[in-house]
Design an enzyme around this catalytic site. Sequence first.
Site, PDB file in Angstrom:
ATOM      1  N   LYS A   1      36.916  22.845  37.553  1.00 37.20           N
ATOM      2  CA  LYS A   1      36.669  22.656  36.116  1.00 37.20           C
ATOM      3  C   LYS A   1      37.118  21.262  35.713  1.00 37.20           C
ATOM      4  CE  LYS A   1      37.793  27.496  35.348  1.00 37.20           C
ATOM      5  NZ  LYS A   1      38.841  28.421  34.944  1.00 37.20           N
TER       6      LYS A   1
ATOM      7  N   GLU B   1      40.651  26.030  41.324  1.00 34.14           N
ATOM      8  CA  GLU B   1      41.310  27.336  41.196  1.00 34.14           C
ATOM      9  C   GLU B   1      40.641  28.339  42.126  1.00 34.14           C
ATOM     10  OE1 GLU B   1      40.770  28.513  37.121  1.00 34.14           O
ATOM     11  OE2 GLU B   1      41.280  26.530  36.351  1.00 34.14           O
TER      12      GLU B   1
ATOM     13  N   LYS C   1      38.735  31.439  43.255  1.00 39.41           N
ATOM     14  CA  LYS C   1      37.839  32.297  42.481  1.00 39.41           C
ATOM     15  C   LYS C   1      38.166  33.744  42.844  1.00 39.41           C
ATOM     16  CE  LYS C   1      33.043  32.862  41.105  1.00 39.41           C
ATOM     17  NZ  LYS C   1      32.914  34.298  41.274  1.00 39.41           N
TER      18      LYS C   1
ATOM     19  N   TYR D   1      42.943  32.577  33.382  1.00 42.27           N
ATOM     20  CA  TYR D   1      42.377  31.282  33.771  1.00 42.27           C
ATOM     21  C   TYR D   1      41.541  30.581  32.708  1.00 42.27           C
ATOM     22  CZ  TYR D   1      38.600  34.453  35.275  1.00 42.27           C
ATOM     23  OH  TYR D   1      37.653  35.425  35.336  1.00 42.27           O
TER      24      TYR D   1
ATOM     25  N   CYS E   1      -1.756  49.503  48.285  1.00 43.62           N
ATOM     26  CA  CYS E   1      -0.507  49.933  47.666  1.00 43.62           C
ATOM     27  C   CYS E   1      -0.123  51.317  48.216  1.00 43.62           C
ATOM     28  CB  CYS E   1      -0.676  49.998  46.152  1.00 43.62           C
ATOM     29  SG  CYS E   1       0.724  50.763  45.332  1.00 43.62           S
TER      30      CYS E   1
ATOM     31  N   CYS F   1       0.089  44.941  44.040  1.00 46.06           N
ATOM     32  CA  CYS F   1      -0.839  46.035  43.831  1.00 46.06           C
ATOM     33  C   CYS F   1      -1.716  45.689  42.642  1.00 46.06           C
ATOM     34  CB  CYS F   1      -0.043  47.308  43.558  1.00 46.06           C
ATOM     35  SG  CYS F   1      -1.008  48.608  42.799  1.00 46.06           S
TER      36      CYS F   1
ATOM     37  N   TYR G   1      64.208  56.635  34.138  1.00 45.34           N
ATOM     38  CA  TYR G   1      63.073  55.936  33.528  1.00 45.34           C
ATOM     39  C   TYR G   1      62.388  56.854  32.507  1.00 45.34           C
ATOM     40  CZ  TYR G   1      58.506  53.646  33.216  1.00 45.34           C
ATOM     41  OH  TYR G   1      57.362  53.056  32.749  1.00 45.34           O
ATOM     42  N   ASP G   2      62.171  58.112  32.898  1.00 45.88           N
ATOM     43  CA  ASP G   2      61.543  59.075  31.988  1.00 45.88           C
ATOM     44  C   ASP G   2      62.392  59.273  30.746  1.00 45.88           C
ATOM     45  OD1 ASP G   2      60.113  61.196  34.573  1.00 45.88           O
ATOM     46  OD2 ASP G   2      59.407  59.357  33.594  1.00 45.88           O
TER      47      ASP G   2
ATOM     48  N   CYS H   1      -1.236  52.584  38.586  1.00 46.83           N
ATOM     49  CA  CYS H   1      -0.219  52.700  39.634  1.00 46.83           C
ATOM     50  C   CYS H   1       1.060  53.324  39.076  1.00 46.83           C
ATOM     51  CB  CYS H   1       0.080  51.335  40.235  1.00 46.83           C
ATOM     52  SG  CYS H   1       1.316  51.434  41.535  1.00 46.83           S
TER      53      CYS H   1
ATOM     54  N   CYS I   1      -0.386  53.984  45.034  1.00 48.01           N
ATOM     55  CA  CYS I   1      -1.624  54.407  44.359  1.00 48.01           C
ATOM     56  C   CYS I   1      -2.877  54.132  45.188  1.00 48.01           C
ATOM     57  CB  CYS I   1      -1.741  53.736  42.993  1.00 48.01           C
ATOM     58  SG  CYS I   1      -2.109  51.983  43.086  1.00 48.01           S
TER      59      CYS I   1
ATOM     60  N   ARG J   1      33.803  42.109  30.291  1.00 50.62           N
ATOM     61  CA  ARG J   1      32.843  41.046  30.032  1.00 50.62           C
ATOM     62  C   ARG J   1      31.508  41.616  29.524  1.00 50.62           C
ATOM     63  NH1 ARG J   1      28.691  38.614  32.784  1.00 50.62           N
ATOM     64  NH2 ARG J   1      28.431  36.408  32.344  1.00 50.62           N
TER      65      ARG J   1
ATOM     66  N   ASP K   1      38.123  37.633  43.140  1.00 52.34           N
ATOM     67  CA  ASP K   1      37.024  38.589  43.195  1.00 52.34           C
ATOM     68  C   ASP K   1      37.456  39.916  42.576  1.00 52.34           C
ATOM     69  OD1 ASP K   1      34.561  39.524  43.726  1.00 52.34           O
ATOM     70  OD2 ASP K   1      34.820  39.725  45.889  1.00 52.34           O
TER      71      ASP K   1
ATOM     72  N   LYS L   1      31.322  28.430  46.576  1.00 59.57           N
ATOM     73  CA  LYS L   1      31.449  29.729  47.241  1.00 59.57           C
ATOM     74  C   LYS L   1      31.782  29.578  48.722  1.00 59.57           C
ATOM     75  CE  LYS L   1      30.376  33.044  44.531  1.00 59.57           C
ATOM     76  NZ  LYS L   1      29.077  33.524  44.388  1.00 59.57           N
TER      77      LYS L   1
ATOM     78  N   SER M   1      29.083  32.691  32.672  1.00 57.78           N
ATOM     79  CA  SER M   1      29.231  32.760  34.124  1.00 57.78           C
ATOM     80  C   SER M   1      29.237  31.340  34.670  1.00 57.78           C
ATOM     81  CB  SER M   1      28.126  33.596  34.732  1.00 57.78           C
ATOM     82  OG  SER M   1      26.906  33.206  34.193  1.00 57.78           O
TER      83      SER M   1
ATOM     84  N   ASP N   1      63.445  57.724  38.762  1.00 55.66           N
ATOM     85  CA  ASP N   1      62.347  58.190  37.923  1.00 55.66           C
ATOM     86  C   ASP N   1      62.873  58.965  36.721  1.00 55.66           C
ATOM     87  OD1 ASP N   1      59.807  58.874  40.468  1.00 55.66           O
ATOM     88  OD2 ASP N   1      60.675  57.034  39.639  1.00 55.66           O
ATOM     89  N   ALA N   2      63.914  59.768  36.957  1.00 55.18           N
ATOM     90  CA  ALA N   2      64.439  60.598  35.865  1.00 55.18           C
ATOM     91  C   ALA N   2      65.012  59.716  34.746  1.00 55.18           C
ATOM     92  CB  ALA N   2      65.519  61.526  36.403  1.00 55.18           C
TER      93      ALA N   2
HETATM   94  S1  IVH Z   1      36.121  30.515  34.645  1.00 54.74           S
HETATM   95  C1  IVH Z   1      33.234  29.416  31.486  1.00 54.74           C
HETATM   96  N1  IVH Z   1      37.859  30.719  36.580  1.00 54.74           N
HETATM   97  O1  IVH Z   1      33.878  34.228  38.190  1.00 54.74           O
HETATM   98  C2  IVH Z   1      33.907  29.748  32.741  1.00 54.74           C
HETATM   99  N2  IVH Z   1      36.124  32.341  36.462  1.00 54.74           N
HETATM  100  O2  IVH Z   1      30.958  33.505  38.075  1.00 54.74           O
HETATM  101  C3  IVH Z   1      34.237  31.167  32.863  1.00 54.74           C
HETATM  102  N3  IVH Z   1      36.249  34.080  38.176  1.00 54.74           N
HETATM  103  O3  IVH Z   1      32.914  35.911  35.278  1.00 54.74           O
HETATM  104  C4  IVH Z   1      34.860  31.600  34.103  1.00 54.74           C
HETATM  105  N4  IVH Z   1      38.075  33.337  39.158  1.00 54.74           N
HETATM  106  O4  IVH Z   1      34.895  36.833  36.584  1.00 54.74           O
HETATM  107  C5  IVH Z   1      36.757  31.237  36.015  1.00 54.74           C
HETATM  108  N5  IVH Z   1      39.497  30.801  38.207  1.00 54.74           N
HETATM  109  C6  IVH Z   1      38.407  31.322  37.654  1.00 54.74           C
HETATM  110  C7  IVH Z   1      37.788  32.488  38.148  1.00 54.74           C
HETATM  111  C8  IVH Z   1      36.627  32.960  37.523  1.00 54.74           C
HETATM  112  C9  IVH Z   1      37.149  34.281  39.148  1.00 54.74           C
HETATM  113  C10 IVH Z   1      35.071  34.935  37.925  1.00 54.74           C
HETATM  114  C11 IVH Z   1      34.925  35.443  36.518  1.00 54.74           C
HETATM  115  C12 IVH Z   1      33.598  34.959  36.020  1.00 54.74           C
HETATM  116  C13 IVH Z   1      32.895  34.661  37.302  1.00 54.74           C
HETATM  117  C14 IVH Z   1      31.880  33.569  37.067  1.00 54.74           C
END
Ligand code: IVH
Length: 718
Positions: A300, A125, A127, A236, A418, A442, A45-46, A448, A421, A148, A129, A324, A91, A42-43
Amino acid sequence: MSSKSVDKLTSAEAEKELDRLAKEIARHDRAYHGEDAPQISDADYDALRRRNADIEARFPLLVRADSPSHRVGAKASEKFAKVTHRVPMLSLDNAFSDEDVADFLGRVRRFLGLKEDEEIAVTAEPKIDGLSASLRYESGVLVQGATRGDGQEGEDITANLRTISDIPLRLKGKPPAVLEVRGEVYMTHKAFEALNKRQEKDGKPVYANPRNSAAGSVRQLDPSITASRALNFFAYTWGEISEMPAKTQSGMLEKFESYGFVVNPLVRRCETLKEVLKFYRDIESRRARLGYDIDGVVYKVDRLDLQERLGFVSRSPRWATAHKFPAEQAETVLEDIEIQVGRTGKLAPVARLKPVTVGGVVVQNATLHNEDEIGRLDARIGDTVVIQRAGDVIPQILRVIEDKRPKGARPYKFPDKCPVCGSHAVREVDEKTGKMDVDRRCTGGLVCDAQTVERLKYFVGRDQFDIEGLGGTLIELFHDKGLLKEPADIFALTQKPEKVAKVLAEHRAALSEERRAAEGKDAVKTKAKKKDEGEGKQVENLMAAIERRRTIPLDRLINALGIRHVGETTARLLARRYLNLDAFLTGMTGDDALEELQHIEGIGGVVAEAIHDFFTEPHNVKALGRLLEWLTVTDMAAPAKSSPVSGKTVVFTGTLEKMTRQEAKARAESLGAKVSGSVSAKTDIVVAGPGAGSKLKDAQKHNVQVMDEDAWLKLIGA
Ligand code: IVH
């Protein structure tokens, strides 16, 4: 390490030395964050960092855009600046079953006019999270990084993203002059656990899951906190780009890698549906061992020319879908059912559950949708139920385990009044279909309080007026104290700061009174002065935040009105159609408003009627008038490209040979034309292919311009 002291360096030597230090420090950063195996102390690196900073202090003109000194330390301003995405961040549509995936490929094929048995290559690919981010490089140097946000506008988190070692500050090879690379910031399971351990030790709150902790880490105002969190990034996709370096999605990912990005190693190009589904199963079986969270697989269309032809529907591309993984489930006890009244008066039953962890998140509430659903489930208070949570969706109850029903389990009677109200709550019957609405509402509309308060909360929400500091609690408080009844009142608050201050002070006093009572202590009157100052500042900030929103873009205003069925997307469609407030109001209040609405692409019958209903209710129009007295509403930008066919009404007839009818329609609409199914005097162009019949005759009758497919393609410059 060069030992020449900094004050002896010539400018040329300094430049070389800064270059060397940037590379060396980046190498150590990678070793430290990526492999968790630092190669120097670390030293030492610093010392490298200090030398870099000393040289920069002496030669400020030589500071590099990718200098390691930008990686930590630079304190950001109090909040993040907004960034408008030049290319929106979209999305994805979802697929939940094999059939959904087959349907997706079928839709693509039909749109492109391909044969049933023609295969379309896609990339598959994982997905990830995490949270998506957009990185802008100019001449190979990272100049901006953003979240985003709502897809149109995100937050400038450049300083934070610079601290992530997977994100190159300077690209390798020959990248396009302007390149926006997009991908996912995420945290590995290992890093997540280590972080939570640290948080716990420091007496700080722990994060619920890696995604939240990644999001929390990236949205820190102090980039050195982000730097202390081990974050990663997979590239991606892309936004703005000055020239395309490849012709396929897979080719683009290879290029990204060559520029120095990390691309997920599991990405595969698949040629057939069978291959795609096999890949999905394979990834699903490896999911738990990947070391980071994924929630599905993204497909894709690989060829970019096909992607271009496929285009977009609303906010997601036609050329991609997210397959999914099944939602996660758990068992728990239904302790109670409560009714919440929403801004449209809907009585929403909410299940109160014995807290249970599902997929890493503690769940204590679930939606029960409506009264029929409670009946269908035969859910009774005390029952053991199976709940399901998928992604960000509100958890829901799947079924009751009858074998575990306790003796005293109590059936639930849905109220017909309701709870807020006391007005009657009814289920409307659709006049046309004779069907009863699933929701009980309602009827108290204007009387209300729940509806009033929920509407006001919606009005100040993030995607609407986004008034900082004015959240649900304050809305409720101001409403209780008679300061707020309708949106215009929010702006009227700026005229009565003393009243606001008084309400806030009383509220705070009541709160501490409660706390003291709870703790059994006497009132303490020290620090009073300091508190007053804090209050003054809060009122001042709130007034300023409200004042700032007196200028608002048309689409946000429309969204904020809280018209039933109108959210962000529809509001934007309306704003794009009318472009300015006057045109919008004229359109909405004109005699043929309903017909006009029904003709807007993307707005269906039910939505058109809801909008029309809103504007035919005098109370709404008056309240809107009072609101507008406070506001300056900014115009929407006209559609980006003005094309030779924008504003024209076009009819396609006969057989099209170069593209499908659906593609022709989508393309014409994206160029600003209106596509109609029948020819009238209002039609501007009829595009006639072989076999055109009566529509061609109609065109001649009305003297409308007729052209063949080739002439049309030439006209639109395809
Ligand atoms: S492509 C036009 N590729 O999923 C296409 N999205 O529901 C734009 N995500 O907002 C997204 N892995 O945050 C793409 N291999 C992947 C991904 C990916 C995760 C997320 C991303 C996007 C959301 C869409």
